[in-house]
Design a protein around this motif. Structure first.
Motif, PDB file in Angstrom:
ATOM      1  N   GLU A   1      -8.484 -22.487 -60.336  1.00  0.00           N
ATOM      2  CA  GLU A   1      -7.098 -22.957 -60.307  1.00  0.00           C
ATOM      3  C   GLU A   1      -6.678 -23.132 -61.763  1.00  0.00           C
ATOM      4  OE1 GLU A   1      -5.720 -22.865 -57.433  1.00  0.00           O
ATOM      5  OE2 GLU A   1      -7.574 -22.792 -56.276  1.00  0.00           O
ATOM      6  N   HIS A   2      -5.536 -22.545 -62.121  1.00  0.00           N
ATOM      7  CA  HIS A   2      -5.070 -22.572 -63.499  1.00  0.00           C
ATOM      8  C   HIS A   2      -3.905 -23.557 -63.639  1.00  0.00           C
ATOM      9  CE1 HIS A   2      -7.354 -18.949 -64.725  1.00  0.00           C
ATOM     10  NE2 HIS A   2      -7.270 -18.691 -63.425  1.00  0.00           N
ATOM     11  N   PHE A   3      -3.967 -24.362 -64.679  1.00  0.00           N
ATOM     12  CA  PHE A   3      -2.951 -25.384 -64.946  1.00  0.00           C
ATOM     13  C   PHE A   3      -2.463 -25.231 -66.380  1.00  0.00           C
ATOM     14  CE2 PHE A   3      -5.417 -26.990 -61.472  1.00  0.00           C
ATOM     15  CZ  PHE A   3      -4.538 -27.709 -60.691  1.00  0.00           C
ATOM     16  N   LYS A   4      -1.137 -25.363 -66.565  1.00  0.00           N
ATOM     17  CA  LYS A   4      -0.516 -25.283 -67.890  1.00  0.00           C
ATOM     18  C   LYS A   4      -0.031 -26.661 -68.311  1.00  0.00           C
ATOM     19  CE  LYS A   4       1.169 -20.565 -67.961  1.00  0.00           C
ATOM     20  NZ  LYS A   4       0.764 -20.058 -69.249  1.00  0.00           N
ATOM     21  N   ALA A   5      -0.138 -26.938 -69.597  1.00  0.00           N
ATOM     22  CA  ALA A   5       0.341 -28.205 -70.142  1.00  0.00           C
ATOM     23  C   ALA A   5       1.863 -28.274 -70.034  1.00  0.00           C
ATOM     24  CB  ALA A   5      -0.077 -28.337 -71.601  1.00  0.00           C
ATOM     25  N   THR A   6       2.383 -29.476 -69.787  1.00  0.00           N
ATOM     26  CA  THR A   6       3.824 -29.711 -69.816  1.00  0.00           C
ATOM     27  C   THR A   6       4.104 -30.698 -70.949  1.00  0.00           C
ATOM     28  OG1 THR A   6       3.857 -31.675 -68.403  1.00  0.00           O
ATOM     29  CG2 THR A   6       3.863 -29.525 -67.282  1.00  0.00           C
ATOM     30  N   SER A   7       5.351 -30.985 -71.176  1.00  0.00           N
ATOM     31  CA  SER A   7       5.711 -31.992 -72.192  1.00  0.00           C
ATOM     32  C   SER A   7       5.772 -33.390 -71.583  1.00  0.00           C
ATOM     33  CB  SER A   7       7.054 -31.633 -72.829  1.00  0.00           C
ATOM     34  OG  SER A   7       8.063 -31.586 -71.833  1.00  0.00           O
ATOM     35  N   ARG A   8       5.478 -33.479 -70.283  1.00  0.00           N
ATOM     36  CA  ARG A   8       5.568 -34.761 -69.582  1.00  0.00           C
ATOM     37  C   ARG A   8       4.269 -35.557 -69.670  1.00  0.00           C
ATOM     38  NH1 ARG A   8       5.894 -34.080 -64.302  1.00  0.00           N
ATOM     39  NH2 ARG A   8       5.314 -31.901 -64.331  1.00  0.00           N
ATOM     40  N   HIS A   9       4.410 -36.868 -69.461  1.00  0.00           N
ATOM     41  CA  HIS A   9       3.275 -37.786 -69.393  1.00  0.00           C
ATOM     42  C   HIS A   9       3.421 -38.645 -68.147  1.00  0.00           C
ATOM     43  CE1 HIS A   9       3.266 -36.660 -73.627  1.00  0.00           C
ATOM     44  NE2 HIS A   9       1.963 -36.927 -73.581  1.00  0.00           N
ATOM     45  N   GLN A  10       2.309 -39.198 -67.697  1.00  0.00           N
ATOM     46  CA  GLN A  10       2.329 -40.043 -66.497  1.00  0.00           C
ATOM     47  C   GLN A  10       1.406 -41.237 -66.735  1.00  0.00           C
ATOM     48  OE1 GLN A  10       1.808 -37.955 -62.744  1.00  0.00           O
ATOM     49  NE2 GLN A  10       0.433 -39.569 -62.049  1.00  0.00           N
ATOM     50  N   GLU A  11       1.860 -42.402 -66.304  1.00  0.00           N
ATOM     51  CA  GLU A  11       1.012 -43.585 -66.362  1.00  0.00           C
ATOM     52  C   GLU A  11      -0.027 -43.479 -65.249  1.00  0.00           C
ATOM     53  OE1 GLU A  11       0.935 -45.853 -68.714  1.00  0.00           O
ATOM     54  OE2 GLU A  11       2.649 -44.945 -69.718  1.00  0.00           O
ATOM     55  N   SER A  12      -1.255 -43.843 -65.552  1.00  0.00           N
ATOM     56  CA  SER A  12      -2.340 -43.788 -64.579  1.00  0.00           C
ATOM     57  C   SER A  12      -3.238 -45.002 -64.782  1.00  0.00           C
ATOM     58  CB  SER A  12      -3.152 -42.502 -64.775  1.00  0.00           C
ATOM     59  OG  SER A  12      -4.030 -42.650 -65.875  1.00  0.00           O
ATOM     60  N   PRO A  13      -4.187 -45.206 -63.892  1.00  0.00           N
ATOM     61  CA  PRO A  13      -5.140 -46.298 -64.096  1.00  0.00           C
ATOM     62  C   PRO A  13      -5.926 -46.136 -65.410  1.00  0.00           C
ATOM     63  CG  PRO A  13      -5.285 -45.488 -61.845  1.00  0.00           C
ATOM     64  CD  PRO A  13      -4.377 -44.551 -62.594  1.00  0.00           C
ATOM     65  N   GLU A  14      -5.939 -44.925 -65.959  1.00  0.00           N
ATOM     66  CA  GLU A  14      -6.654 -44.666 -67.210  1.00  0.00           C
ATOM     67  C   GLU A  14      -5.720 -44.600 -68.412  1.00  0.00           C
ATOM     68  OE1 GLU A  14      -9.842 -41.874 -66.997  1.00  0.00           O
ATOM     69  OE2 GLU A  14      -9.829 -41.935 -64.812  1.00  0.00           O
ATOM     70  N   GLY A  15      -4.481 -45.062 -68.238  1.00  0.00           N
ATOM     71  CA  GLY A  15      -3.508 -45.064 -69.333  1.00  0.00           C
ATOM     72  C   GLY A  15      -2.502 -43.932 -69.199  1.00  0.00           C
ATOM     73  N   ARG A  16      -1.744 -43.718 -70.267  1.00  0.00           N
ATOM     74  CA  ARG A  16      -0.722 -42.673 -70.298  1.00  0.00           C
ATOM     75  C   ARG A  16      -1.392 -41.328 -70.572  1.00  0.00           C
ATOM     76  NH1 ARG A  16       4.965 -42.095 -71.543  1.00  0.00           N
ATOM     77  NH2 ARG A  16       5.280 -40.402 -73.012  1.00  0.00           N
ATOM     78  N   LEU A  17      -1.252 -40.388 -69.619  1.00  0.00           N
ATOM     79  CA  LEU A  17      -1.923 -39.098 -69.726  1.00  0.00           C
ATOM     80  C   LEU A  17      -0.931 -37.942 -69.694  1.00  0.00           C
ATOM     81  CD1 LEU A  17      -4.843 -39.712 -67.184  1.00  0.00           C
ATOM     82  CD2 LEU A  17      -4.865 -40.041 -69.662  1.00  0.00           C
ATOM     83  N   SER A  18      -1.300 -36.853 -70.331  1.00  0.00           N
ATOM     84  CA  SER A  18      -0.501 -35.618 -70.274  1.00  0.00           C
ATOM     85  C   SER A  18      -0.549 -35.055 -68.858  1.00  0.00           C
ATOM     86  CB  SER A  18      -1.067 -34.573 -71.233  1.00  0.00           C
ATOM     87  OG  SER A  18      -0.985 -35.024 -72.561  1.00  0.00           O
ATOM     88  N   VAL A  19       0.539 -34.394 -68.463  1.00  0.00           N
ATOM     89  CA  VAL A  19       0.628 -33.775 -67.145  1.00  0.00           C
ATOM     90  C   VAL A  19       0.463 -32.265 -67.292  1.00  0.00           C
ATOM     91  CG1 VAL A  19       2.121 -33.342 -65.151  1.00  0.00           C
ATOM     92  CG2 VAL A  19       2.132 -35.592 -66.258  1.00  0.00           C
ATOM     93  N   TYR A  20      -0.404 -31.691 -66.469  1.00  0.00           N
ATOM     94  CA  TYR A  20      -0.607 -30.248 -66.395  1.00  0.00           C
ATOM     95  C   TYR A  20      -0.190 -29.789 -65.011  1.00  0.00           C
ATOM     96  CZ  TYR A  20      -3.317 -30.028 -70.728  1.00  0.00           C
ATOM     97  OH  TYR A  20      -3.719 -30.063 -72.040  1.00  0.00           O
ATOM     98  N   GLU A  21       0.583 -28.686 -64.949  1.00  0.00           N
ATOM     99  CA  GLU A  21       1.077 -28.152 -63.677  1.00  0.00           C
ATOM    100  C   GLU A  21       0.316 -26.896 -63.280  1.00  0.00           C
ATOM    101  OE1 GLU A  21       5.770 -29.226 -63.390  1.00  0.00           O
ATOM    102  OE2 GLU A  21       5.235 -27.401 -64.468  1.00  0.00           O
ATOM    103  N   TRP A  22       0.025 -26.798 -61.974  1.00  0.00           N
ATOM    104  CA  TRP A  22      -0.633 -25.612 -61.436  1.00  0.00           C
ATOM    105  C   TRP A  22       0.295 -24.423 -61.576  1.00  0.00           C
ATOM    106  CZ3 TRP A  22       0.438 -22.120 -57.556  1.00  0.00           C
ATOM    107  CH2 TRP A  22      -0.619 -21.302 -57.153  1.00  0.00           C
ATOM    108  N   TRP A  23      -0.268 -23.249 -61.901  1.00  0.00           N
ATOM    109  CA  TRP A  23       0.582 -22.054 -61.966  1.00  0.00           C
ATOM    110  C   TRP A  23      -0.031 -20.821 -61.330  1.00  0.00           C
ATOM    111  CZ3 TRP A  23      -0.267 -17.686 -65.223  1.00  0.00           C
ATOM    112  CH2 TRP A  23      -1.357 -17.801 -66.091  1.00  0.00           C
ATOM    113  N   GLU A  24      -1.360 -20.772 -61.127  1.00  0.00           N
ATOM    114  CA  GLU A  24      -1.918 -19.618 -60.419  1.00  0.00           C
ATOM    115  C   GLU A  24      -3.371 -19.869 -60.038  1.00  0.00           C
ATOM    116  OE1 GLU A  24      -2.291 -15.841 -62.373  1.00  0.00           O
ATOM    117  OE2 GLU A  24      -3.377 -16.679 -64.066  1.00  0.00           O
ATOM    118  N   ARG A  25      -3.857 -19.019 -59.161  1.00  0.00           N
ATOM    119  CA  ARG A  25      -5.266 -19.020 -58.762  1.00  0.00           C
ATOM    120  C   ARG A  25      -5.831 -17.631 -59.005  1.00  0.00           C
ATOM    121  NH1 ARG A  25      -9.229 -21.166 -55.687  1.00  0.00           N
ATOM    122  NH2 ARG A  25     -10.476 -19.721 -54.469  1.00  0.00           N
ATOM    123  N   THR A  26      -7.059 -17.577 -59.496  1.00  0.00           N
ATOM    124  CA  THR A  26      -7.770 -16.305 -59.627  1.00  0.00           C
ATOM    125  C   THR A  26      -9.088 -16.419 -58.867  1.00  0.00           C
ATOM    126  OG1 THR A  26      -8.733 -16.992 -61.746  1.00  0.00           O
ATOM    127  CG2 THR A  26      -6.743 -15.649 -61.833  1.00  0.00           C
TER     128      THR A  26
END
Length: 66
Positions: A37-62
């Protein structure tokens, strides 16, 4: 301490949604069910139990060639 990211999209049975990343901003390839499963970085961030993390979006499967 390893940098981590939040994964959005992709297969519903991909249970790990917070994963370690080695190079921030570089695409991620997660081995899952006989393929990747392939994921690309976005410019977004999300709060999580582990702090503020970068968000990666799925874009394809090989598939893994056998």
């Amino acid at each position: 301490m390893a940098t981590k990211a939040v994964l959005e999209g992709g297969p519903e049975d991909l249970h790990e949604r917070i994963v370690p990343i080695t190079t921030p901003g570089q695409d991620l390839k997660i081995k899952h069910r006989g393929g990747y499963e392939h994921f690309k970085a976005t410019s977004r961030h999300q709060e999580s139990p582990e702090g503020r993390l970068s968000v990666y979006e799925w874009w394809e499967r090989t598939e893994i060639a056998e």
